[in-house]
Design an enzyme around this catalytic site. Structure first.
Site: not given
Length: 304
Positions: A45, A70, A72-73, A130, A192-193, A217, A266
């Site tokens: 992560k 979301a 948020g890391l 980011c 990425n998303t 997804g 996902t």
């Protein structure tokens, strides 16, 4: 026996299947389900220089054929990782990559520098999605100049394999990939998303606290596949494909499109054993098509 191994610009993988950051914890959470070391690699992560609490709840929402997050890391910072998490990861006989995030170039550089000292971590995945707090919150990875700048800065302090994770929320992902390559990236991973949102119609309110979030997804796969195909033909460094990979066929399609390896995200939430099933599925595909090596599959799309 078919050869599943791939070489990502010096980073040797026993097979082309890795896990996507943020969907697999630190790996050991899955020890009860699979042999984590049987994968090509795991990407833990997101890790930042300082601890982060993450966003307010709710921060996850299910959507048709996908989800929005979301988080948020949320993490306890790189020093905690080095002291408390890293020792638990040295048992794995596969590649363990750390996803590095930050809000300023200095944050990124310091975080990467500390991870550079960890012998059992052969690579990092640089998350440039980011927001750059010094430039109005625009993500580093949405601008080619900013992308090359941050990758170049990391390259000066990080001396192992540097993978750069690209955001799809751009006009031309090819330009961003080229900038990452110019800055010294050893490989790029994408996508990425995608930025999305979900609304509670009865309450007429956003479903998640931040209103918008990152969509992942099955629904994002066609977009990810297209971007991987474009980027793989625009840069000379290896491409790692991710976005909507839910089964072995999805993974095979990314390899055919030009990815040298894939990340599964996902789908781990749906089936914690999906990664090893995908490895087996790729092997089965190669055997059925009389291929001796996964390298024969990579970038094998026939367009004429």
């Amino acid at each position: 026996m078919v050869d599943l191994s791939v070489n990502l610009n010096g980073l040797q993988l026993k097979n082309p299947v890795m896990t996507a950051s943020g969907t697999f914890g630190y790996g050991y959470e899955y020890d009860d389900f699979i042999d984590v070391s049987s994968l090509g690699g795991i990407i833990v992560k997101g890790t930042t220089l300082a601890p982060r609490e993450g966003n307010a709840y709710p921060r996850l929402a299910e959507t048709p054929q996908g989800m929005i997050n979301a988080v948020g890391l949320q993490n306890k910072g790189v020093d905690y990782f080095c002291k408390n998490i890293y020792p638990k990861l040295t048992k794995y006989t596969t590649n363990v990559l750390v996803n590095v995030s930050g809000s300023t170039i200095d944050d990124y550089v310091e975080c990467a520098s500390r991870i550079n000292e960890l012998d059992a971590i052969p690579a990092i995945e640089l998350n440039i999605s980011c927001p750059n707090v010094k430039h109005g919150g625009m993500a580093f990875g949405t601008n080619p100049v900013a992308t090359e700048e941050i990758v170049s800065a990391i390259r000066k302090v990080y001396h192992k394999h540097l993978m750069v994770k690209l955001t799809p929320n751009v006009t031309s992902i090819v330009d961003i990939a080229k900038a990452a390559e110019a800055g010294g990236a050893d490989s790029v991973s994408l996508i990425n998303t995608l930025l999305g949102m979900a609304i509670d119609a009865e309450r007429r309110r956003p479903v998640i606290s931040t209103i918008t979030g990152g969509m992942s997804g099955a629904a994002v796969k066609p977009i990810a596949l297209r971007m991987v195909w474009q980027v793989s033909h625009a840069v000379k460094i290896p491409v790692v494909g991710l976005g909507g990979i839910m089964n072995a066929t999805d993974a095979v399609e990314f390899l055919i499109a030009g990815a040298s390896a894939v990340e599964v995200g996902t789908a781990n939430f749906i089936d914690p054993t999906i990664t090893v099933k995908i490895v087996d599925g790729i092997r089965d595909y190669l055997e059925r098509h009389n291929m001796n090596s996964v390298s024969e599959l990579i970038d094998s799309l026939q367009t004429e």
